[in-house]
Design a protein around this motif. Sequence first.
Motif, short mmCIF file in Angstrom:
data_model
loop_
_atom_site.label_atom_id
_atom_site.label_comp_id
_atom_site.label_asym_id
_atom_site.label_seq_id
_atom_site.Cartn_x
_atom_site.Cartn_y
_atom_site.Cartn_z
N LYS A 1 0.83 -1.21 0.00
CA LYS A 1 0.00 0.00 0.00
C LYS A 1 0.86 1.26 0.00
N ALA A 2 1.93 1.25 0.80
CA ALA A 2 2.80 2.41 0.85
C ALA A 2 3.50 2.63 -0.49
N ALA A 3 3.92 1.52 -1.14
CA ALA A 3 4.57 1.65 -2.44
C ALA A 3 3.59 2.20 -3.49
N ASN A 4 2.34 1.73 -3.42
CA ASN A 4 1.33 2.24 -4.34
C ASN A 4 1.07 3.74 -4.11
N PHE A 5 1.03 4.12 -2.83
CA PHE A 5 0.85 5.54 -2.51
C PHE A 5 2.02 6.37 -3.01
N ALA A 6 3.25 5.84 -2.83
CA ALA A 6 4.42 6.58 -3.30
C ALA A 6 4.40 6.73 -4.81
N LYS A 7 3.95 5.67 -5.51
CA LYS A 7 3.88 5.74 -6.96
C LYS A 7 2.90 6.83 -7.40
N LEU A 8 1.72 6.86 -6.77
CA LEU A 8 0.73 7.88 -7.12
C LEU A 8 1.23 9.28 -6.78
N SER A 9 1.96 9.41 -5.66
CA SER A 9 2.49 10.72 -5.27
C SER A 9 3.52 11.22 -6.29
N ILE A 10 4.37 10.30 -6.74
CA ILE A 10 5.39 10.69 -7.72
C ILE A 10 4.72 11.09 -9.03
N GLU A 11 3.72 10.30 -9.47
CA GLU A 11 3.01 10.66 -10.70
C GLU A 11 2.32 12.02 -10.57
N TRP A 12 1.77 12.28 -9.40
CA TRP A 12 1.09 13.57 -9.17
C TRP A 12 2.08 14.72 -9.20
N MET A 13 3.26 14.52 -8.60
CA MET A 13 4.28 15.56 -8.60
C MET A 13 4.79 15.82 -10.02
N ILE A 14 4.95 14.74 -10.79
CA ILE A 14 5.40 14.92 -12.18
C ILE A 14 4.34 15.70 -12.98
N LYS A 15 3.08 15.39 -12.74
CA LYS A 15 2.01 16.09 -13.43
C LYS A 15 2.01 17.59 -13.08
N ILE A 16 2.24 17.89 -11.79
CA ILE A 16 2.29 19.30 -11.37
C ILE A 16 3.46 20.01 -12.04
N ARG A 17 4.60 19.34 -12.12
CA ARG A 17 5.77 19.93 -12.75
C ARG A 17 5.49 20.24 -14.23
N LYS A 18 4.85 19.29 -14.90
CA LYS A 18 4.53 19.53 -16.31
C LYS A 18 3.59 20.72 -16.47
N ARG A 19 2.60 20.80 -15.63
CA ARG A 19 1.69 21.95 -15.69
C ARG A 19 2.43 23.25 -15.41
N HIS A 20 3.39 23.20 -14.48
CA HIS A 20 4.14 24.39 -14.14
C HIS A 20 5.00 24.86 -15.32
N ARG A 21 5.67 23.87 -15.98
CA ARG A 21 6.51 24.24 -17.13
C ARG A 21 5.65 24.76 -18.28
N LYS A 22 4.49 24.15 -18.45
CA LYS A 22 3.60 24.61 -19.52
C LYS A 22 3.15 26.04 -19.28
N ARG A 23 2.81 26.36 -18.04
CA ARG A 23 2.40 27.72 -17.74
C ARG A 23 3.55 28.70 -17.91
N GLN A 24 4.80 28.26 -17.50
CA GLN A 24 5.95 29.14 -17.73
C GLN A 24 6.14 29.42 -19.21
N LYS A 25 5.96 28.37 -20.01
CA LYS A 25 6.14 28.53 -21.44
C LYS A 25 5.11 29.49 -22.03
N LEU A 26 3.85 29.33 -21.63
CA LEU A 26 2.81 30.23 -22.12
C LEU A 26 3.00 31.67 -21.64
N ALA A 27 3.50 31.77 -20.38
CA ALA A 27 3.77 33.12 -19.87
C ALA A 27 4.91 33.78 -20.65
N GLY A 28 5.95 33.00 -21.03
CA GLY A 28 7.05 33.57 -21.79
C GLY A 28 6.65 34.00 -23.17
N VAL A 29 5.73 33.24 -23.78
CA VAL A 29 5.25 33.59 -25.12
C VAL A 29 4.50 34.91 -25.09
N SER A 30 3.75 35.12 -24.00
CA SER A 30 3.01 36.36 -23.90
C SER A 30 3.93 37.55 -23.69
#
Length: 338
Positions: free
Chosen positions: A309-338
């Motif tokens: 259960k802990a390993a499954n939770f860690a996997k989901l946490s890592i996937e969630w953090m990666i998703k947040i990072r991607k969203r953050h980079r995407k927003r930085q990219k859109l902000a730079g274009v503007s």
Amino acid sequence: MFSDEQGEEIPDICKEDELGELDPSESKDTLPEAEDDAVVSYPLMGFDRACLKNILSTLLMFIYLALTTVAVFLAYQTITDFMEKLNHPVLSVRYEEVDCFEPAGIALYLGKAHLLSCKHHNHDHIPPLVSPGQPEIGDCVTEEVTYKAPYSNHTSRRALVVQGPTDVRKRELVFLQFSQNETEADFSAISYMLFSRFSDLMSSGDKSGFMQDCEKNYSMWTFSGGFRTWVKMSLVKTSGTTVDSVEFRQESSVVKYNDKRPEEEKLNQLFFIVFQWRDPFIQEVRNIVTANPWNTIAILCGVFMALFKAANFAKLSIEWMIKIRKRHRKRQKLAGVS
């Protein structure tokens, strides 16, 4: 880089706003307005909700590592305790009360001595000696066996086996007298051995082999001439993991015999010995393995389920953090274009 009203730079971990992903169909003219709204939404300390999520995710990862370490240690400790209990069983002692014992076998190795009498008495009453040193009629059951010594095939041993007492309630005893001509030896004694049942010898098809096995498994004792040795026996049964055994424990007392015979008769040294049961209890000793494999398996299953259960939770946490990072980079990219 986003900044608050005081011009402080916001850390990268906290640059994810709470508006979610931007719709690519939105015009670039709306970006500055959204940017202003995002800046206003930050607290005074520069932390927004995405920042808090990242921090909590990192904290949860450390908690997961700590719990994993504890779970691995618990599994190791459980297996170690199980092996320790398996290799070191606990002794359990139980006393069984009986009215009568199986008559024990009393093997006497007389050498040059001779049996004068053997009698059964009750209630610890031994009548005075009438004619010490002279043969008397007895009431004992005896058997003489000759066999090869178990550890030396070149040595022949002769044993006089006497049936022991049975009735412990009446305090039955067996009183034996022996005589031996005086020798040049400095000390004189008669050896004896006790085994659990006299009937085993009588029913054995190979009495010599039976006595050899008894000598291998039972202890030898001695009693001296010129004394009365009173032996009180107790029986101990030991149940091991593979082999069961029976042994005797003894309490003995020695009293000097006042020899009143004429001097010429004292050349024959006298031996006296009494056998009696100490009490009506048989001590049973058992080796009990307290290690329960089912309990150990249940604990290990719980530990491994928690790790899963802990390993499954860690996997989901890592996937969630990666998703947040991607969203953050995407927003930085859109902000730079503007």
